[in-house]
Design an enzyme around this catalytic site. Structure first.
Site, PDB file in Angstrom:
ATOM      1  N   HIS A 109       0.849  -1.195   0.000  1.00  0.00           N
ATOM      2  CA  HIS A 109       0.000   0.000   0.000  1.00  0.00           C
ATOM      3  C   HIS A 109       0.887   1.248   0.000  1.00  0.00           C
ATOM      4  O   HIS A 109       1.935   1.275   0.647  1.00  0.00           O
ATOM      5  CB  HIS A 109      -0.901  -0.008   1.242  1.00  0.00           C
ATOM      6  CG  HIS A 109      -1.976   1.012   1.193  1.00  0.00           C
ATOM      7  ND1 HIS A 109      -1.741   2.343   1.489  1.00  0.00           N
ATOM      8  CD2 HIS A 109      -3.279   0.926   0.839  1.00  0.00           C
ATOM      9  CE1 HIS A 109      -2.869   3.019   1.344  1.00  0.00           C
ATOM     10  NE2 HIS A 109      -3.823   2.182   0.953  1.00  0.00           N
ATOM     11  N   GLU A 169      -4.054   1.561  -7.359  1.00  0.00           N
ATOM     12  CA  GLU A 169      -4.313   2.639  -6.405  1.00  0.00           C
ATOM     13  C   GLU A 169      -3.391   3.814  -6.709  1.00  0.00           C
ATOM     14  O   GLU A 169      -2.292   3.916  -6.143  1.00  0.00           O
ATOM     15  CB  GLU A 169      -4.037   2.154  -4.977  1.00  0.00           C
ATOM     16  CG  GLU A 169      -5.032   1.140  -4.476  1.00  0.00           C
ATOM     17  CD  GLU A 169      -5.407   1.416  -3.027  1.00  0.00           C
ATOM     18  OE1 GLU A 169      -6.609   1.458  -2.744  1.00  0.00           O
ATOM     19  OE2 GLU A 169      -4.519   1.611  -2.193  1.00  0.00           O
TER      20      GLU A 169
HETATM   21  C1  PEP Z   1      -6.803   3.078   0.394  1.00  0.00           C
HETATM   22  O1  PEP Z   1      -6.074   3.743   1.134  1.00  0.00           O
HETATM   23  O2  PEP Z   1      -6.550   1.898   0.112  1.00  0.00           O
HETATM   24  C2  PEP Z   1      -7.976   3.738  -0.146  1.00  0.00           C
HETATM   25  C3  PEP Z   1      -8.512   3.297  -1.230  1.00  0.00           C
HETATM   26  O3  PEP Z   1      -8.437   4.805   0.602  1.00  0.00           O
HETATM   27  P1  PEP Z   1      -9.646   5.788   0.248  1.00  0.00           P
HETATM   28  O4  PEP Z   1     -10.784   4.947  -0.261  1.00  0.00           O
HETATM   29  O5  PEP Z   1      -9.954   6.440   1.542  1.00  0.00           O
HETATM   30  O6  PEP Z   1      -9.133   6.710  -0.789  1.00  0.00           O
END
Ligand code: PEP
Length: 260
Positions: A94, A166
């Site tokens: 992450h 992400e």
């Molecule tokens: C994350 O940190 O994996 C994430 C998707 O956070 P958010 O949905 O709060 O952007």
């Protein structure tokens, strides 16, 4: 369809965690009767064993594991402990781990392999930061992250992996975060599948779940519903509210049903 909750370092008491877990479960009983959604909750590891119950509605994961299986690693959690306490999944790589703990692609690769060796499915996060995006390096960054993280992953194991796109700039904890546009998510999911084709084969490139994470909410989740390359979402802040989280799931499932 996968809906993975990343609770991060929330909530701050077991009582609150149990309440949130129960509220999500109660909502899922109503909205997920046909089991169209696969829901995985990654709570803080310290609460995991108290929340874990074998059930058909929710599976559990951790948010990180140590890069070694055992030894003198103060403050770390072994993959063996995670498994023992009920985790079937682990988020790996992450961007907050990269920022806070300086994790690099090589450490991430070690962690992916440890998970696979111990029957934990890695949820491997990839994605560019804002600077890389502004320099049109998204493809380069994603390809490099995948190449290093998956270097030692054999074809028999690759199907156990979930890839989460992400983009760092879209994660709600970032300053000026904004959700990825449907086009940018489509583009990234194509880059990921093309790289899987390059590293493995057509079946792998087609079948591996690719999910999106970054400020997904009940108000924007349907923006992504036309993307057939996407198999679900990794959800941070909105997963801390049982109503919001279940709305994301319900809306998305309903829209997918209408499209078939
Ligand atoms: C994350 O940190 O994996 C994430 C998707 O956070 P958010 O949905 O709060 O952007």
């Amino acid at each position: 369809m996968l809906f993975i909750a990343n609770w991060k370092m929330n909530p701050t008491s077991l009582k609150q965690a149990q309440k949130l877990n129960k509220n999500i479960k109660d909502k899922l009983k109503k909205i997920n009767k046909e089991k169209k959604a696969k829901v995985i909750i990654c709570p803080p590891t310290i609460f995991l064993s108290k929340l874990f119950q074998k059930n058909k509605l929710i599976q559990y994961g951790v948010q990180n594991i140590c890069f070694e299986e055992r030894g003198a690693y103060t403050g770390e959690i072994s993959v063996l402990m995670a498994k023992d306490q009920g985790a079937n999944y682990s988020i790996i790589g992450h961007s907050e781990r990269k920022q806070i703990a300086g994790e690099d692609n090589y450490t991430i690769s070690q962690k992916v392999n440890l998970c696979l060796a111990n029957n934990i499915k890695p949820i491997l996060c990839v994605g560019e930061n804002l600077q890389e995006k502004n320099h049109a390096k998204t493809g380069l960054v994603i390809r490099e992250q995948l190449q290093i993280a998956l270097k030692n992953v054999k074809i028999n194991d690759i199907e156990k992996i979930i890839i989460a796109y992400e983009p760092v700039w879209a994660i709600s904890s970032q300053d000026n975060a904004r959700p990825g546009t449907p086009d940018s998510i489509l583009g990234a999911s194509i880059i990921i599948r093309k790289e899987l084709l390059n590293l493995y084969n057509h079946d792998v490139a087609t079948n591996i779940p690719v999910i999106y994470g970054g400020s997904v909410s009940k108000d924007n989740v349907l923006d992504y519903s036309g993307n057939s390359n996407l198999n679900g979402f990794l959800i941070g802040s909105a997963s801390l509210n049982a109503f919001d989280f279940s709305q994301i799931i319900e809306k998305y499932i309903q829209s997918a049903q209408k499209q078939t």
